[in-house]
Scaffold this active site. Structure first.
Site, PDB file in Angstrom:
ATOM      1  N   PHE A 139     -28.891 -48.622   6.396  1.00 49.97           N
ATOM      2  CA  PHE A 139     -29.509 -47.942   5.262  1.00 49.97           C
ATOM      3  C   PHE A 139     -28.415 -47.235   4.480  1.00 49.97           C
ATOM      4  O   PHE A 139     -27.672 -46.421   5.032  1.00 49.97           O
ATOM      5  CB  PHE A 139     -30.578 -46.924   5.696  1.00 49.97           C
ATOM      6  CG  PHE A 139     -31.303 -46.336   4.514  1.00 49.97           C
ATOM      7  CD1 PHE A 139     -32.368 -47.009   3.931  1.00 49.97           C
ATOM      8  CD2 PHE A 139     -30.893 -45.135   3.957  1.00 49.97           C
ATOM      9  CE1 PHE A 139     -33.018 -46.488   2.811  1.00 49.97           C
ATOM     10  CE2 PHE A 139     -31.536 -44.610   2.840  1.00 49.97           C
ATOM     11  CZ  PHE A 139     -32.599 -45.292   2.270  1.00 49.97           C
ATOM     12  N   ASP A 225     -20.266 -45.036   6.298  1.00 50.25           N
ATOM     13  CA  ASP A 225     -21.345 -44.238   5.711  1.00 50.25           C
ATOM     14  C   ASP A 225     -21.759 -43.203   6.759  1.00 50.25           C
ATOM     15  O   ASP A 225     -22.443 -43.526   7.730  1.00 50.25           O
ATOM     16  CB  ASP A 225     -22.510 -45.161   5.338  1.00 50.25           C
ATOM     17  CG  ASP A 225     -23.712 -44.393   4.766  1.00 50.25           C
ATOM     18  OD1 ASP A 225     -23.768 -43.161   4.915  1.00 50.25           O
ATOM     19  OD2 ASP A 225     -24.592 -45.060   4.190  1.00 50.25           O
ATOM     20  N   LYS A 254     -26.539 -35.568   3.022  1.00 51.94           N
ATOM     21  CA  LYS A 254     -27.534 -34.895   3.865  1.00 51.94           C
ATOM     22  C   LYS A 254     -27.129 -33.486   4.313  1.00 51.94           C
ATOM     23  O   LYS A 254     -27.356 -32.535   3.586  1.00 51.94           O
ATOM     24  CB  LYS A 254     -27.920 -35.799   5.035  1.00 51.94           C
ATOM     25  CG  LYS A 254     -28.717 -37.026   4.555  1.00 51.94           C
ATOM     26  CD  LYS A 254     -29.603 -37.641   5.621  1.00 51.94           C
ATOM     27  CE  LYS A 254     -30.620 -38.593   5.020  1.00 51.94           C
ATOM     28  NZ  LYS A 254     -30.225 -39.979   4.982  1.00 51.94           N
TER      29      LYS A 254
HETATM   30  C1  LIG Z   1     -30.202 -40.976   3.828  1.00 47.42           C
HETATM   31  C2  LIG Z   1     -29.080 -41.965   3.834  1.00 47.42           C
HETATM   32  C3  LIG Z   1     -28.528 -42.464   2.642  1.00 47.42           C
HETATM   33  C4  LIG Z   1     -29.120 -42.156   1.302  1.00 47.42           C
HETATM   34  O1  LIG Z   1     -28.973 -40.833   0.956  1.00 47.42           O
HETATM   35  P1  LIG Z   1     -29.831 -40.261  -0.300  1.00 47.42           P
HETATM   36  O2  LIG Z   1     -29.358 -38.845  -0.395  1.00 47.42           O
HETATM   37  O3  LIG Z   1     -31.262 -40.409   0.047  1.00 47.42           O
HETATM   38  O4  LIG Z   1     -29.446 -41.064  -1.475  1.00 47.42           O
HETATM   39  C5  LIG Z   1     -27.439 -43.311   2.730  1.00 47.42           C
HETATM   40  N1  LIG Z   1     -26.908 -43.640   3.905  1.00 47.42           N
HETATM   41  C6  LIG Z   1     -27.403 -43.186   5.074  1.00 47.42           C
HETATM   42  C7  LIG Z   1     -26.748 -43.574   6.358  1.00 47.42           C
HETATM   43  C8  LIG Z   1     -28.512 -42.337   5.079  1.00 47.42           C
HETATM   44  O5  LIG Z   1     -29.021 -41.904   6.249  1.00 47.42           O
END
Ligand SMILES: *Cc1c(COP(=O)(O)O)cnc(C)c1O
Length: 396
Positions: A139, A225, A254
């Site tokens: 994700f 990420d 986050k």
């Molecule tokens: C939540 C998440 C995102 C997206 O972040 P947003 O602030 O919702 O755009 C991207 N990568 C990972 C691993 C995430 O958990």
């Protein structure tokens, strides 16, 4: 307004992307406790999707936010110098592999920046490398490019043909598949060190190290990420430190703002040196208020060694969850305070989360029928014990 009045307005006017939400509206928070409109208390084990690392009403967050607001300057734009932005960039560089940082407003935006950086790195060398390989069940966000990087048909199907070109996915933790997917046009491999939304699945240490070697051999950039795994949550400031693997580019969001929206792209000098004036930018990214809050929160978490605290609390919580006597608990996975409980397919995680909410505990879910636990890092043993007892009762 009552909850049913809020629900009525939401279902009449808000775009239907979130559907029916959990039946609660939190109006106040203190520590790890949230309160709804009737004053009912809930212990939070999800922290607004791994965001509120310092819980609620923490002086390092609330104090910095109020103090910055009192100056009257919330935002000046990046046309001018921004003191907390410079200090936050320096703090992140001091404590990570990175030499340079760019601030965005979200995780998806940070990943967009990371992908642009990778492409620009090769463009600057006159190289045609542009492809980015990521993983199934990953994700990376909801923008067009991050949807194209997110290996999940559910997110991609409505938006085909996917943009930009050159993004593909391979099975996670499968080195042969990754080797087969890269070629002379590959610019970057983009991975989460532990998949969060995808089911709380850590990378195999041997896999992640082999990915780093593959990148070095083939001249490919490694983008990690760490939007969900970063900011002390998994037991180190960033999760990759536990693997002994260093990325070329990393994204964070986050927990970075502890509730205030902020994202960051972190890069080594090798990569950052390819960037020139005008290559990227943002109106809001790195704004004064966001950086003042994040700087205060990050300083606090680093000074008080929240990484070790998350490691110790996470180990305690994981053992307690593993000790639950129930055939519903197939496996407890994860690192630090990002844990997943694998449930059987005929026992939906979403319904369990609702029953836990009724019992006064906020938990999340992840794909693959996983209950996801990502509490504020300030959670106490007593709060963890109370949660484990309630979950055990629910699963008995
Ligand atoms: C939540 C998440 C995102 C997206 O972040 P947003 O602030 O919702 O755009 C991207 N990568 C990972 C691993 C995430 O958990």
């Amino acid at each position: 307004m009552t909850l049913s009045e809020i629900k009525a307005l939401d279902s009449a006017h808000f775009l239907g992307v979130f559907g029916e939400r959990s039946p609660v509206c939190f109006v106040r928070g203190e520590g790890c406790t949230l309160y709804d409109q009737d004053g009912k208390a809930y212990t939070d084990l999800f922290a607004g999707i791994a965001v509120n690392a310092l819980g609620y009403h923490h002086p390092a967050v609330t104090g910095a936010l109020v103090a910055q607001a009192q100056t009257g300057v919330l935002h000046t734009s990046n046309l001018y110098y921004v003191a907390p932005q410079a200090e936050l960039a320096a703090l992140l560089c001091e404590h990570t592999f990175a030499d340079r940082v760019f601030f965005a407003n979200s995780g998806a935006e940070a990943n967009e920046g990371a992908m642009k950086l990778a492409r620009k790195y090769f463009y600057a060398q006159g190289s045609g490398r542009y492809k980015i390989v990521s993983a199934d069940h990953s994700f990376h966000g909801r923008t067009l490019a991050t949807v194209a990087a997110t290996g999940h048909d559910y997110y991609q199907a409505p938006y085909r043909p996917l943009l930009p070109a050159g993004l593909s996915q391979v099975p996670y933790n499968d080195l042969d598949a990754l080797r087969a997917a890269v070629d002379g046009e590959t610019a970057a491999i983009l991975l989460e060190p532990m998949q969060g939304e995808g089911g709380v699945t850590p990378a195999d240490p041997a896999y992640l190290r082999a990915v780093r070697r593959l990148c070095d051999e083939e001249g490919i950039l490694l983008i990690l990420d760490e939007v969900q795994t970063g900011v002390c949550r998994t037991g180190t400031l960033y999760c990759h430190e536990q693997y002994g693997v260093t990325p070329d580019i990393m994204t964070s969001a986050k927990g970075l703002g502890c509730g205030f929206p902020i994202g960051a792209v972190l890069a080594s000098e090798k990569v950052a040196s390819a960037i020139s004036v005008g290559d990227h930018g943002s109106t809001f990214g790195g704004n004064t208020l966001a950086c003042a809050v994040s700087l205060s929160a990050m300083r606090y978490m680093i000074e008080h060694d929240f990484a070790s605290a998350a490691r110790e609390k996470g180990a305690y919580l994981k053992r307690a969850l593993q000790a639950i006597q129930s055939d519903k608990v197939k496996e407890v996975r994860g690192m630090g305070l990002l844990l997943g409980i694998q449930l059987p397919s005929d026992f939906p995680a979403g319904a369990l989360a609702r029953r836990m909410l009724a019992r006064g505990f906020v938990v999340g879910t992840a794909s693959g029928n996983v209950l996801r636990i990502a509490p504020p890092l300030i959670i106490s043993r007593e709060e963890m014990d109370a949660f484990v007892s309630a979950l055990a009762a629910e699963l008995s």
